[in-house]
Design an enzyme around this catalytic site. Structure first.
Site, short mmCIF file in Angstrom:
data_model
loop_
_atom_site.label_atom_id
_atom_site.label_comp_id
_atom_site.label_asym_id
_atom_site.label_seq_id
_atom_site.Cartn_x
_atom_site.Cartn_y
_atom_site.Cartn_z
N VAL A 117 0.85 -1.22 -0.09
CA VAL A 117 -0.09 -0.07 0.10
C VAL A 117 0.83 0.97 0.08
CG1 VAL A 117 -2.06 1.29 1.17
CG2 VAL A 117 -1.73 -1.45 1.30
N CYS A 118 0.52 2.19 -0.92
CA CYS A 118 1.43 3.58 -1.00
C CYS A 118 2.88 3.14 -0.98
CB CYS A 118 0.91 4.26 0.35
SG CYS A 118 1.21 5.99 0.17
N SER A 119 3.59 3.83 -0.05
CA SER A 119 4.95 3.87 -0.33
C SER A 119 5.70 2.30 0.03
CB SER A 119 5.50 4.82 0.70
OG SER A 119 5.20 4.65 2.03
#
Length: 329
Positions: A117-119
């Site tokens: 998720v995301c970074s």
DNA sequence: GACCCGTGCCGCCAAC
DNA sequence: CGGTTGGCGGCACGGG
């Protein structure tokens, strides 16, 4: 197979993205007839692990717990990258624990899913899992991800990307979409919808939808599109034109098309066929009706049209999907 | 798979 | 004056 789920925490992890995974996979909803996952929070490095909001958590599991996981989720982590000291230099990822990276590689080798998720995508990149793969991250990090891992094929403008067995997703809420997408793929529409219903989130946003939208979560009612989005799923069997949709939303076709893209991230027609594919998928899973009959009920003129769109959206034929789904569960 | 026709999409522009 | 609307035409795509 999706039964054993592990989420990895590292120092600087983001509570929300971490929480998304806990919410989807870490809750017993068997009272609703939904599956219970063997869920574990795993420390990716020496604990206790400090969250980005300056609290710490202790976990009961270490890296060895990853070996049995069908899915390893990696939530977002603050400061995953060390910026270059000269402009034009190559950024490099912060030093992630090598045993963790090795465990992620082993997971992929044995065809377990890995989801970021995301970074969290930077951890996958550090493990070499993004090389040659299509992937995404939060639009604010997309450029950095591409520069840090030049072999990764970064698509900055989608909610999530499935390059099996590696799934990457954009910021925060897109993590929910990616998790529910995987549940849908492995366990079917009913389970995914059941979890979405309990979480009170919209049941399905397709991965290809743009990250830039005004309303990440469509409002329930009262809104111009609210009525439409409620009305349409009931009437998928009959052919619907965009002009009719516009009329129902009390707008001119041109304004309707524009507003629709702004608010949902897709065009009306694409959204409509997406809904049709979704319905067809559910009917394939739950009924023994012929492809012809399902094509009709889902609003495709004929089986050829269904096959065409099903292939484009799901990457298989309806029959193959049904067999695969039956075989998997 | 190759075709044709209708529809949807989008850039452009004029009007409010 | 900037922002939104909505009509028009070229073009691409989907359905048959």
């Amino acid at each position: 197979m999706l039964r054993d789920v592990a989420v990895v925490v590292l120092n600087g992890f983001e509570p929300f993205e971490f929480g998304v995974v806990c919410e989807v996979f870490g809750i017993d909803r068997s009272d609703d007839g939904l599956p219970v996952y063997d869920f574990a929070v795993v420390a990716g490095e020496q604990g206790p692990i400090r969250a980005r909001n300056d609290f710490t958590i202790e976990t009961r599991h270490g890296l060895d717990r990853l070996e049995s996981a069908d899915l390893i989720a990696v939530p977002a982590i603050l400061n995953s990258v060390v910026l270059p000291d000269v402009s034009g230099g190559t950024p490099r990822a912060r030093a992630f624990p090598e045993p963790l990276l090795a465990a992620l590689r082993r997971a992929v080798d044995r065809e377990a899913r890995v989801l970021s998720v995301c970074s969290g995508a930077f951890v996958l990149g550090a493990a070499g899992l993004l090389d040659g793969r299509r992937c995404t991250t939060h639009w604010r990090h997309a450029d950095l991800l591409a520069r840090t891992y030049p072999n990764a094929k970064v698509d900055p403008d989608v909610l999530y990307v499935d390059d099996d067995p590696v799934i990457t997703s954009a910021g925060t809420a897109a993590g929910i979409d990616a998790c529910l997408y995987l549940v849908r793929k492995e366990q079917g529409t009913r389970v995914a919808n059941g979890i979405a219903r309990r979480m009170v989130v919209p049941p399905h946003r397709d991965g290809g939808q743009a990250q830039y939208i005004n309303q990440p979560v469509p409002s329930a009612s009262g809104e111009a599109f609210g009525d439409l989005l409620e009305w349409l799923p009931e009437h998928l069997e009959s052919p619907v034109t965009v002009t009719q949709m516009a009329a129902r939303a009390h707008m001119s076709p041109r304004t309707f098309a524009r507003r629709f893209v702004q608010e949902t991230g897709t065009t009306p027609q694409r959204w409509l066929t997406g809904q049709r594919v979704l319905l067809a998928q559910q009917l394939l899973e739950e009924t023994d009706e012929t492809i012809d009959a399902i094509a009709g009920k889902a609003g495709f003129g004929n089986a050829a049209a269904l096959r065409h769109h099903f292939g484009a959206w799901r990457g298989t034929t309806p029959n193959a999907y049904r067999r695969m789904f039956r075989g998997a569960s």
